[in-house]
Design a protein around this motif. Structure first.
Motif, PDB file in Angstrom:
ATOM      1  N   ASP A 243      38.689  49.105  47.775  1.00 15.50           N
ATOM      2  CA  ASP A 243      37.448  48.607  47.154  1.00 15.50           C
ATOM      3  C   ASP A 243      37.358  47.083  47.225  1.00 15.50           C
ATOM      4  O   ASP A 243      36.309  46.535  47.565  1.00 15.50           O
ATOM      5  CB  ASP A 243      37.375  49.080  45.700  1.00 15.50           C
ATOM      6  N   THR A 289      32.172  59.790  37.736  1.00 17.26           N
ATOM      7  CA  THR A 289      31.295  59.242  38.767  1.00 17.26           C
ATOM      8  C   THR A 289      29.852  59.410  38.324  1.00 17.26           C
ATOM      9  O   THR A 289      29.416  60.522  38.025  1.00 17.26           O
ATOM     10  CB  THR A 289      31.514  59.932  40.121  1.00 17.26           C
ATOM     11  N   ALA A 325      31.578  48.822  37.016  1.00 19.31           N
ATOM     12  CA  ALA A 325      31.527  49.292  38.394  1.00 19.31           C
ATOM     13  C   ALA A 325      30.253  48.732  39.010  1.00 19.31           C
ATOM     14  O   ALA A 325      29.219  48.663  38.354  1.00 19.31           O
ATOM     15  CB  ALA A 325      31.527  50.823  38.448  1.00 19.31           C
ATOM     16  N   LYS A 327      27.849  48.112  42.826  1.00 18.08           N
ATOM     17  CA  LYS A 327      27.552  48.286  44.242  1.00 18.08           C
ATOM     18  C   LYS A 327      26.475  47.267  44.614  1.00 18.08           C
ATOM     19  O   LYS A 327      25.620  46.919  43.796  1.00 18.08           O
ATOM     20  CB  LYS A 327      27.038  49.705  44.526  1.00 18.08           C
ATOM     21  N   LEU A 340      28.668  55.357  41.197  1.00 19.14           N
ATOM     22  CA  LEU A 340      29.517  54.370  40.532  1.00 19.14           C
ATOM     23  C   LEU A 340      30.685  55.095  39.896  1.00 19.14           C
ATOM     24  O   LEU A 340      30.499  56.059  39.139  1.00 19.14           O
ATOM     25  CB  LEU A 340      28.720  53.614  39.468  1.00 19.14           C
ATOM     26  N   SER A 341      31.910  54.632  40.193  1.00 18.03           N
ATOM     27  CA  SER A 341      33.104  55.293  39.658  1.00 18.03           C
ATOM     28  C   SER A 341      34.168  54.249  39.383  1.00 18.03           C
ATOM     29  O   SER A 341      33.965  53.047  39.573  1.00 18.03           O
ATOM     30  CB  SER A 341      33.624  56.327  40.664  1.00 18.03           C
ATOM     31  N   ASP A 342      35.346  54.722  38.947  1.00 16.81           N
ATOM     32  CA  ASP A 342      36.455  53.814  38.671  1.00 16.81           C
ATOM     33  C   ASP A 342      36.878  53.031  39.911  1.00 16.81           C
ATOM     34  O   ASP A 342      37.396  51.922  39.814  1.00 16.81           O
ATOM     35  CB  ASP A 342      37.656  54.593  38.132  1.00 16.81           C
ATOM     36  N   SER A 343      36.637  53.592  41.086  1.00 18.93           N
ATOM     37  CA  SER A 343      37.029  52.903  42.312  1.00 18.93           C
ATOM     38  C   SER A 343      36.154  51.685  42.586  1.00 18.93           C
ATOM     39  O   SER A 343      36.490  50.856  43.434  1.00 18.93           O
ATOM     40  CB  SER A 343      36.956  53.863  43.508  1.00 18.93           C
ATOM     41  N   ASP A 344      35.019  51.584  41.879  1.00 13.28           N
ATOM     42  CA  ASP A 344      34.135  50.424  42.056  1.00 13.28           C
ATOM     43  C   ASP A 344      34.373  49.352  40.994  1.00 13.28           C
ATOM     44  O   ASP A 344      33.561  48.440  40.845  1.00 13.28           O
ATOM     45  CB  ASP A 344      32.669  50.873  41.989  1.00 13.28           C
ATOM     46  N   ALA A 345      35.472  49.464  40.258  1.00 14.52           N
ATOM     47  CA  ALA A 345      35.745  48.523  39.176  1.00 14.52           C
ATOM     48  C   ALA A 345      35.982  47.128  39.727  1.00 14.52           C
ATOM     49  O   ALA A 345      36.627  46.941  40.754  1.00 14.52           O
ATOM     50  CB  ALA A 345      36.957  48.983  38.384  1.00 14.52           C
ATOM     51  N   LYS A 351      37.710  49.867  33.577  1.00 17.18           N
ATOM     52  CA  LYS A 351      37.242  51.003  34.365  1.00 17.18           C
ATOM     53  C   LYS A 351      36.159  51.757  33.615  1.00 17.18           C
ATOM     54  O   LYS A 351      36.082  51.726  32.380  1.00 17.18           O
ATOM     55  CB  LYS A 351      38.408  51.953  34.683  1.00 17.18           C
ATOM     56  N   LEU A 352      35.350  52.434  34.372  1.00 16.60           N
ATOM     57  CA  LEU A 352      34.249  53.212  33.811  1.00 16.60           C
ATOM     58  C   LEU A 352      34.768  54.260  32.833  1.00 16.60           C
ATOM     59  O   LEU A 352      34.182  54.499  31.762  1.00 16.60           O
ATOM     60  CB  LEU A 352      33.469  53.865  34.956  1.00 16.60           C
TER      61      LEU A 352
END
Length: 402
Positions: A243, A289, A325, A327, A340-345, A351-352
């Motif tokens: 990310d 997500t 999160a 984008k 949008l998820s934890d990977s977009d933190a 984190k979300l």
């Protein structure tokens, strides 16, 4: 510096030539004195001649007197001109000689007081290309000894130290630059990177604070995004590394030589992620997500540009204002559906899934600033594990206070 002193010497000789020119001209004074003596002799001979003519009866008393008066006037006129010339010659010779003696001494002390010989020497040194990185380092260090308040000098010295794998020295150099120029995001990013490698790639509270400060001020600061990706990869957090590096690639110019290396790192992190990821991890990520469909109010079409940035993010209803999160899109991409998820933190610890309720926001920013823009759209508070598709319309003027 020999060239400088040669030029200075030539200029001094030129100035002395102008000063001593009257002295050279003064040589004519002696010739003028000789001419005066000759005039006196001729005057005396003229008187003798007049006296002889009077004795022989050729001249009467009146004619003799007129002849004497005329000879005296001629002598007086020649003598007055010679005297004025002599006085000018004496005065004109003393002043230039004194000035010629004082000028070199006075010029030297004035230049040493107000001159810029140090700057001239530095410019001369940097005019020649260094033959090695060690030579460049020595030049920068010498420059900073005489000019320790140069933020640019400390910055470039820090970069040079990093190129020599001297991360500890680089961290000190960047810290000095920050102390002079202020806490600019790019300087903080370089400092954090140097501290990370100087500390044997061990994350610390200081690094956490620095990276948070940088991304709050500039979410696209490239050094910090690269550093966070490296740290995440070293700790086995491969999705976070992907990310961070994807965000970095998105802001790098198309021809940037580092893109290939970063994309290679993304590929390796994805490979590691595929080997380490378990079904339980996938399920947990799916639960947290949020699916969001973003669109622009048709009435705003004429007030935005196709290349304007659109930031879509979720932030905690009760918590820090930083997005959990995010984008990035463009106005030309709308309408669009994003997840949008934890990977977009933006930060590993924010984190979300760590917050129960969040707010969805979409912001249009012509300047590419995620924290301020021209138009915005917001959702009502919703649970962070909501699975239904959310509709988000950008239809309000963005307010700096909100």
């Amino acid at each position: 510096m020999i060239e400088f002193w040669l030029c200075a010497g030539l200029l001094l000789l030129t100035a002395l030539a102008f000063l001593l020119l009257p002295v050279v001209r003064g040589r004519g004074v002696q010739a003028e004195e000789d001419r005066t003596a000759l005039n006196v002799t001729l005057y005396q001979e003229r008187l003798q001649e007049l006296q002889t003519q009077h004795a022989s009866g050729a001249l009467d008393d009146a004619q003799l007197q007129r002849g004497r008066d005329e000879a005296a006037r001629e002598l007086l006129a020649d003598t007055e001109g010679a005297e004025a010339q002599r006085k000018r010659g004496v005065l004109g010779s003393k002043i230039p000689f004194a000035a010629a003696l004082l000028m070199p001494v006075l010029g030297y002390f004035l230049y040493m007081h107000w001159g810029a010989i140090d700057e001239l020497e530095r410019a001369r040194n940097f005019a020649n290309q260094p033959q090695s990185i060690e030579e460049m380092t020595a030049r920068l260090e010498a420059n900073l000894e005489s000019n320790p308040e140069s933020a640019e000098g400390w910055y470039f010295l820090g970069r040079t130290y990093m190129a020599q794998d001297r991360a500890g020295d680089a961290a000190q150099a960047f810290e000095r630059a920050i102390g002079i120029a202020g806490r600019a995001p790019e300087l903080l990013g370089q400092w954090a990177q140097a501290l990370y490698f100087a500390g044997n790639k061990q994350w610390s509270e200081q690094l956490q604070g620095l990276t948070e400060e940088v991304l709050q001020a500039d979410p696209e600061e490239v050094t910090t995004l690269g550093l966070l990706g490296i740290a995440a990869y070293e700790e086995g957090r491969y999705q976070a590394a992907v990310d961070y590096w994807q965000r970095l690639v998105a802001v790098l110019p198309a021809g940037d030589p580092s893109r290939q290396a970063i994309e290679g790192g993304i590929a390796r992190a994805r490979q590691e992620l595929g080997q380490a990821e378990t079904p339980e991890a996938v399920t947990e990520d799916t639960v947290h997500t949020l699916q969001v469909r973003v669109q622009l109010n048709p009435e705003l079409q004429g007030q935005v540009q196709a290349d304007d940035s659109v930031f879509v993010f979720a932030r905690a209803v009760s918590g820090p204002p930083m997005p959990l999160a995010v984008k990035r899109l463009r106005v030309a991409d709308l309408p669009a559906q994003v997840s949008l998820s934890d990977s977009d933190a933006m930060m590993p610890q924010l984190k979300l899934s760590a917050f129960e309720q969040v707010e969805l926001v979409a912001r249009v920013s012509r300047a590419g600033n995620a924290t301020a823009g021209e138009w915005i759209g917001r959702s009502q508070p919703l649970a962070s594990d909501t699975v239904e598709l959310q509709q988000l319309v950008i239809d309000q003027v963005d307010s700096p206070a909100r």
